[in-house]
Design an enzyme around this catalytic site. Structure first.
Site, short mmCIF file in Angstrom:
data_model
loop_
_atom_site.label_atom_id
_atom_site.label_comp_id
_atom_site.label_asym_id
_atom_site.label_seq_id
_atom_site.Cartn_x
_atom_site.Cartn_y
_atom_site.Cartn_z
N ASP A 1 34.67 56.69 26.77
CA ASP A 1 33.92 57.91 27.01
C ASP A 1 34.95 59.02 27.23
OD1 ASP A 1 31.73 59.64 27.75
OD2 ASP A 1 32.41 59.38 29.82
N CYS B 1 41.90 21.58 45.59
CA CYS B 1 41.68 21.69 44.15
C CYS B 1 40.17 21.74 43.88
CB CYS B 1 42.34 20.54 43.38
SG CYS B 1 41.50 18.95 43.56
N ASP C 1 50.21 12.82 38.50
CA ASP C 1 49.06 13.60 38.98
C ASP C 1 49.47 14.61 40.03
OD1 ASP C 1 46.13 14.10 39.31
OD2 ASP C 1 46.68 13.52 41.35
#
Length: 728
Positions: free
Chosen positions: A422, A27, A704
């Site tokens: 363009d 992480c 977590d």
């Protein structure tokens, strides 16, 4: 050899630049741990660690800090590493680093994390079995698992704190597990440690899958090539091919290098590289990309780029740089997390102290709940929520021929509300052909000869059209000198002692005055959708050249797709209003014509004032407008200036890729919002349930590690979406 390859010595003596491949990162917080630890060592500077490629670069003054001390600091954090420059020297491979990284990901079951997780799991299993057989020894049976885990993670937490990262997940988990042991919750402590180890292992596996998107690109290039050596072809390592060598590519083979076909005709499937949905016909003179698959005939290809500089290598390099750059949302979340974690720790301390001291509540109950809050407080899932999605989005785009140069660009593309195109080489094929030669004085052959002499050496599509017509008609090139370009106006050169100019009708009028051109012929050519070039000698027009460039097959659909996404499309062209309107009618797009490069800048500024705008172009003249827009998008076949200036590139030259970019960006932004909501939502739920005594310690750790895995897997959905090639 070694000093030349691996060591960049500075003027200040022993300072050198080193490159390591760091393994075990799962992480972005891992990056912060390494950078913080190395930053505290004297003599270590310019530290840069890319979480996605796992490449660490830093400058080291060995007079101040030894290599062994640097290596020890990285190793003490629980990460493995390899000196990549030394590996390249030893193996003589430019792609050794990629091979090493791939091997590291493939062998995840044999990593120290996997072995540690398996050992702790075995101890926990044995402990629960023994406690089931002899309930009286439950605490004693489960103690070994808890102690082993604390010995490993507690030591790492202590080292992280000493090296400048006190609020690490290892510290929070170690405090919670140690506290559980103190209050007699041995089973809870052992399960928390096991779940934490499993979570770390799963995070590493998920991170490896996220990195696989770029490694898949590297795998497109074959390991070997058939080098044509006289009358035979011998097998050699593809990484050692040199520019100018000729290789044999048989049906079914992958092209081993960027090159140009010198013999043979075939169709090549370039979808893995550029996203082209159908095989592309190739003949002598056609460019080919490394990684393309030869479908039918045998080709001989002259190598034009080395292995380190081929299309795949450039894509990988640019994508890794893009992934290393932090998106605005990621930077905001990192700042938020830096304040969030200490706040949760304070809440946990208040949870432990306030109820017993203020209301006489049970100490063990509230210590237990406070320890659970510590586990909830780790911000890993929140910190990972944005970079995981950005990484997957960029990798998914690369698989589809959509090269995005950073998280900021990926976010900005999704917010675009107008796209300026363009015309030549972007909305049109960029392969114009001369259709009309209209002499005012002299002959068609003289007109073409003078124009070709001026345009010789130019890469502009209109110049190539004139040169191609001269070659077809057998018109020899006259010598020219003092060649130069007046951007958006004309090309000039001195030919046979005369100043010859090839420019637009607008330039001719400014140069020669009004009523000097046959307006009816100019108007007829322009109404037919043709560009008109006026050839002048010494300030006097001698003829007109009509050139037509057909719209790309997918241009009209691209404009329609953008409209369906709520995006306004505008064509900005230096061509005259009649030609512009003719192309605009065919494509259903708004037209702004007769623009010089500075006019394009002004039009982009007007669009930008109303809403975020993207500019799509391919030429040198488009560079300023690409840079001025909120997002610049270059066509892959365009000039190096356009590709370097732009924020994104369409490698397959498909205009429809613009809509694909917007859709991918919006999907990525939605994924980020989902990830943030899941990360914060899970923590909020567990915060409440913990305070009310509903959540156990082992469930708190899932707030977590579980959230981190969920966030990563959700981000990987973008990779699966990117595996489908457009148009299929």
């Amino acid at each position: 050899m070694q000093d030349e390859t691996r060591i960049g010595r500075a003027a200040d003596g022993d300072s050198r630049t080193l490159r390591y491949h760091v393994t075990g990162m799962d992480c972005p917080s891992c990056v912060a741990k390494v950078e913080t630890a190395l930053g505290r060592l004297s003599g270590v500077e310019d530290i840069s660690l890319n979480y996605h490629s796992q490449m660490l670069r830093f400058r080291l003054d060995e007079a101040a800090t030894s290599r062994d001390r640097v290596d020890g600091a990285i190793r003490s954090l629980g990460f493995g590493f390899e000196d990549m420059d030394l590996r390249i020297v030893q193996e003589g491979q430019a792609d050794a680093g990629l091979d090493s990284a791939a091997a590291a990901e493939q062998a995840w079951l044999a990593t120290p994390k996997a072995r540690l997780t398996g050992f702790i799991g075995l101890l926990v299993g044995i402990g629960f079995l023994m406690s089931w057989l002899v309930p009286a020894i439950e605490d004693l049976a489960l103690m070994p698992a808890a102690l082993v885990g604390l010995a490993v993670f507690g030591r790492r937490a202590f080292l992280l704190a000493r090296l400048g990262t006190p609020f690490s997940i290892e510290m929070l988990m170690s405090v919670a597990a140690a506290g559980a042991l103190v209050i007699g919750e041995t089973a809870e402590a052992s399960v928390v440690i096991l779940l934490f180890a499993v979570g770390e292992l799963l995070e590493g596996v998920a991170a490896g899958r996220a990195r696989s998107g770029i490694k898949a690109l590297a795998a497109l290039v074959p390991r070997t090539a058939l080098l044509v050596d006289g009358a035979v072809a011998r097998e050699v390592p593809a990484s050692r091919l040199e520019v100018g060598q000729v290789v044999l590519v048989r049906p079914g083979d992958r092209v081993p290098a960027d090159g140009e076909v010198v013999d043979g005709m075939s169709d090549i499937d370039e979808s893995p590289v550029t996203g082209e949905s159908v095989p592309v016909p190739k003949q002598p003179g056609s460019p080919v990309f490394a990684g393309g698959i030869n479908a039918t005939g045998v080709l001989r290809v002259r190598v034009t780029r080395s292995a380190a500089d081929n299309t795949i290598a450039r894509i990988i390099h640019m994508v890794e740089e893009a992934q290393a750059s932090k998106a605005p949302t990621a930077r905001f979340i990192e700042r938020f997390s830096a304040r969030y974690t200490p706040f949760v720790i304070i809440v946990a301390l208040l949870t432990i102290l306030l109820p017993p001291l203020a209301f006489g509540a049970d100490w063990q109950t509230w210590i237990y709940r406070g320890l659970a809050l510590l586990l909830i407080g780790c911000p890993c899932a929140l910190v990972l929520s944005t970079p995981a999605a950005i990484t997957s989005g960029i990798a998914a785009g690369a698989r589809r021929g959509l090269l995005i140069k950073g998280g900021a660009a990926l976010e900005a593309i999704g917010r675009v509300r107008a796209v300026a195109f363009d015309k030549t080489g972007t909305l049109t094929e960029g392969r114009p052909q001369v259709t009309d030669l209209v002499p005012i004085t002299g002959t068609e052959r003289t007109l073409l000869a003078l124009a070709a002499a001026v345009e010789n050496g130019s890469s502009h599509p209109l110049a190539r059209a004139i040169l191609a017509r001269a070659e077809t008609d057998g018109v020899p090139l006259r010598p020219a000198r003092d060649q130069r370009t007046v951007p958006g106006r004309a090309a000039q050169a001195v030919v046979t002692g005369r100043l010859v100019e090839v420019g637009s009708p607008r330039h001719a009028v400014e140069r020669c005055g009004p009523d000097i051109l046959p307006d009816d012929r100019v108007a007829a050519l322009e109404d037919a959708g043709k560009s008109v070039a006026v050839v002048m000698t010494d300030g006097k027009p001698i003829g007109l050249i009509g050139i037509r460039d057909e719209p790309r097959a997918d241009a009209a659909q691209a404009v329609s797709s953008l409209g369906n996404l709520g995006i306004r499309s505008v064509m900005l062209t230096g061509d005259n209003a009649r030609t512009g309107r003719a192309v605009g009618r065919a494509l259903g797009i708004e037209v702004k014509a007769g623009l010089l490069p500075e006019d394009k800048l002004r039009e982009v500024a007007v669009l930008k004032a109303a809403a975020p705008v993207a500019m799509v172009g391919d030429g040198i003249n488009d560079g300023p407008a690409l840079a001025a827009a909120d997002v610049g998008i270059a066509m892959g076949g365009g000039t190096d200036v356009a590709l370097e200036t732009a924020d994104a590139a369409l490698l397959g030259n498909r205009v429809g890729g613009v809509a694909d970019l917007v859709a991918l960006s919006r999907a990525t932004l939605a994924n980020i919002r989902q990830n943030v909501a899941m990360a914060l939502g899970l923590k909020a739920v567990f915060l409440v349930t913990t305070l009310f005594g509903i959540t156990d310690l082992w469930l708190a750790i899932l707030a977590d590690t579980g959230a981190t895995v969920i966030v990563t897997l959700n981000a990987l959905r973008l990779l699966r979406a990117g595996s489908h090639q457009p148009g299929r």
